[in-house]
Design a protein around this motif. Structure first.
Motif, PDB file in Angstrom:
ATOM      1  N   LEU A  94       0.825  -1.200   0.000  1.00 14.30           N
ATOM      2  CA  LEU A  94       0.000   0.000   0.000  1.00 14.30           C
ATOM      3  C   LEU A  94       0.865   1.259   0.000  1.00 14.30           C
ATOM      4  CD1 LEU A  94      -2.701   1.458   0.127  1.00 14.30           C
ATOM      5  CD2 LEU A  94      -2.653   1.182   2.624  1.00 14.30           C
ATOM      6  N   TYR A  95       1.916   1.276   0.822  1.00 16.95           N
ATOM      7  CA  TYR A  95       2.798   2.448   0.839  1.00 16.95           C
ATOM      8  C   TYR A  95       3.398   2.684  -0.554  1.00 16.95           C
ATOM      9  CZ  TYR A  95       2.771   2.945   5.955  1.00 16.95           C
ATOM     10  OH  TYR A  95       2.405   3.160   7.260  1.00 16.95           O
ATOM     11  N   ARG A  96       3.833   1.620  -1.198  1.00 14.24           N
ATOM     12  CA  ARG A  96       4.416   1.778  -2.536  1.00 14.24           C
ATOM     13  C   ARG A  96       3.370   2.278  -3.526  1.00 14.24           C
ATOM     14  NH1 ARG A  96       6.466  -3.574  -1.202  1.00 14.24           N
ATOM     15  NH2 ARG A  96       8.573  -3.376  -0.339  1.00 14.24           N
ATOM     16  N   GLU A  97       2.157   1.773  -3.407  1.00 15.56           N
ATOM     17  CA  GLU A  97       1.086   2.217  -4.296  1.00 15.56           C
ATOM     18  C   GLU A  97       0.792   3.701  -4.100  1.00 15.56           C
ATOM     19  OE1 GLU A  97      -3.401   0.715  -5.560  1.00 15.56           O
ATOM     20  OE2 GLU A  97      -2.711   0.421  -3.499  1.00 15.56           O
ATOM     21  N   LEU A  98       0.783   4.151  -2.851  1.00 18.24           N
ATOM     22  CA  LEU A  98       0.522   5.563  -2.567  1.00 18.24           C
ATOM     23  C   LEU A  98       1.626   6.453  -3.127  1.00 18.24           C
ATOM     24  CD1 LEU A  98      -0.721   5.139   1.104  1.00 18.24           C
ATOM     25  CD2 LEU A  98      -2.093   6.039  -0.785  1.00 18.24           C
TER      26      LEU A  98
END
Length: 386
Positions: A184-188
């Protein structure tokens, strides 16, 4: 007397009616269990108190601070390396008087009138209010149950993202209690880079997660230094909420801009508070882990109890809060909070105060020991609010 039209941007205090009724019940001798405000009931750790006391006794510490002491910034640099394995430099950080004040200064420093700001819904109200203070336009992105109350950027329209100045993310998330994954952090970060958005990560609850979950600094992920800033708060990890100790971390030019804005209204953090912060950042962290386990015991007592009396199991994977759907067919969170107070003597926060998608939910704060939380569940059951 003329009052600024700026105040019209903000809603009235939603807690006034609840607080008035709570005081009336207490004056009548009723036992009221207050689970509404996220102020830890744990004491600050002794080494932090001792550092502050030594500084208070030093007359030199009563002068204007004017800037962050080099020892404070060095302590923060060392903490980021120790806690997150992240290398930052002193010019990438500054203290702020709590994330609430810091978020307001940040918004004024980076947003212009009419800019678009993306904030989660539900969210901690300061995310919304800081942007409104700067004259920005709010665009909500939902934290919905079907996505685990986590950001789902695929649902944010491209035309909205392309005009956004910055986007606020809170992980672990207040009020909904969700914890992010590395994916999720990478997607954000990828989303922010694709749309040229500044990503603002509120990292207030990094030390309060459950069931083996892991937490992160946004800077542990590739590309974050190019497009992100982070607020790190000591309030909940070290039980120093009243001292208002937080830090803004990010690119030196962004930090310098916020420092310039803040210098117009403030002379810096009181030096004894800086000494307390240094002690927290450089001291042992075993008590923080012990406290996390105590929060988990509280989470279990409340969530297990609510589920046992017929509530849908709340969302509570991190933070010191429990996000619970209203029982039965109820939909009005403020009306339910008033009923809960009068009939059960339990004070919680209506979900609607956190944004439109918060309607139909309430937030419990884990600010009482397990036995007291079980008392609250029994009172709820006896009142028939299941």
């Amino acid at each position: 007397m003329h009052i600024s039209e700026r105040l019209d941007r903000f809603e009235d205090e939603v807690f006034a009616a609840l607080n008035e009724k709570r005081r009336a019940l207490e004056e009548q001798g009723r036992d009221v269990i207050d689970l509404s405000v996220g102020t830890p009931d744990f004491a600050p750790f002794p080494h932090i108190v001792e550092a502050a006391a030594r500084a208070v006794a030093n007359p030199e510490c009563w002068k204007y601070a004017l800037h962050d002491a080099p020892a404070l910034l060095d302590a923060l640099v060392s903490y980021y390396e120790r806690r997150f394995g992240v290398a930052i430099a002193p010019d990438m950080a500054m203290s702020v008087s709590g994330t609430q004040e810091g978020m307001g200064a940040f918004a004024l420093a980076v947003a212009n009138e009419g800019d678009t700001v993306l904030v989660p819904d539900p969210c901690y109200p300061v995310f919304r209010n800081a942007a409104l203070l700067a004259g920005a336009r709010i665009e909500y992105y939902p934290l919905a149950a079907e996505h685990g109350f986590l950001p789902h950027v695929a649902d944010i329209p491209d035309e909205v993202a392309d005009r956004a100045r910055y986007m606020v993310v809170s992980l672990p998330a207040n009020p909904v209690g969700s914890v992010g994954t590395p994916e999720l952090y990478r997607e954000l970060i990828d989303f922010a880079r694709a749309h040229d958005i500044l990503l603002v990560h509120d990292n207030a609850y990094a030390d309060i997660v459950y069931d083996g979950a892991q937490t992160f600094s946004i800077f542990q992920f590739e590309g974050a230094f190019d497009t992100c800033v982070e607020f790190l708060s000591l309030s909940k990890s070290f039980n120093v909420t009243g001292a208002r100790i937080s830090f803004l971390v990010g690119a030196p030019d962004l930090v310098a801009a916020v420092r310039k804005l803040r210098s117009q209204t403030d002379f810096g953090m009181f030096l004894p508070v800086q000494h307390a912060a240094i002690a927290a950042l450089t001291g042992p962290l075993d008590a923080v882990e012990h406290q996390r386990l105590q929060y988990q015991a509280r989470r279990d007592a409340l969530c297990d109890g609510l589920e046992s009396v017929g509530w849908e199991r709340p969302n509570a994977h991190g933070t010191m809060f429990v996000w619970a759907k209203l029982p039965g067919a109820r939909t009005d969170s403020m009306a339910f909070c008033e009923e809960l107070l009068v009939r059960a003597g339990v004070v919680v926060t209506p979900g609607a105060s956190f944004g439109p998608m918060g309607e139909g939910y309430v937030r419990f704060a884990l600010v009482q020991p397990p036995d007291r939380l079980r008392d609250a569940v029994r009172a709820i059951e006896q009142a028939g609010l299941c």
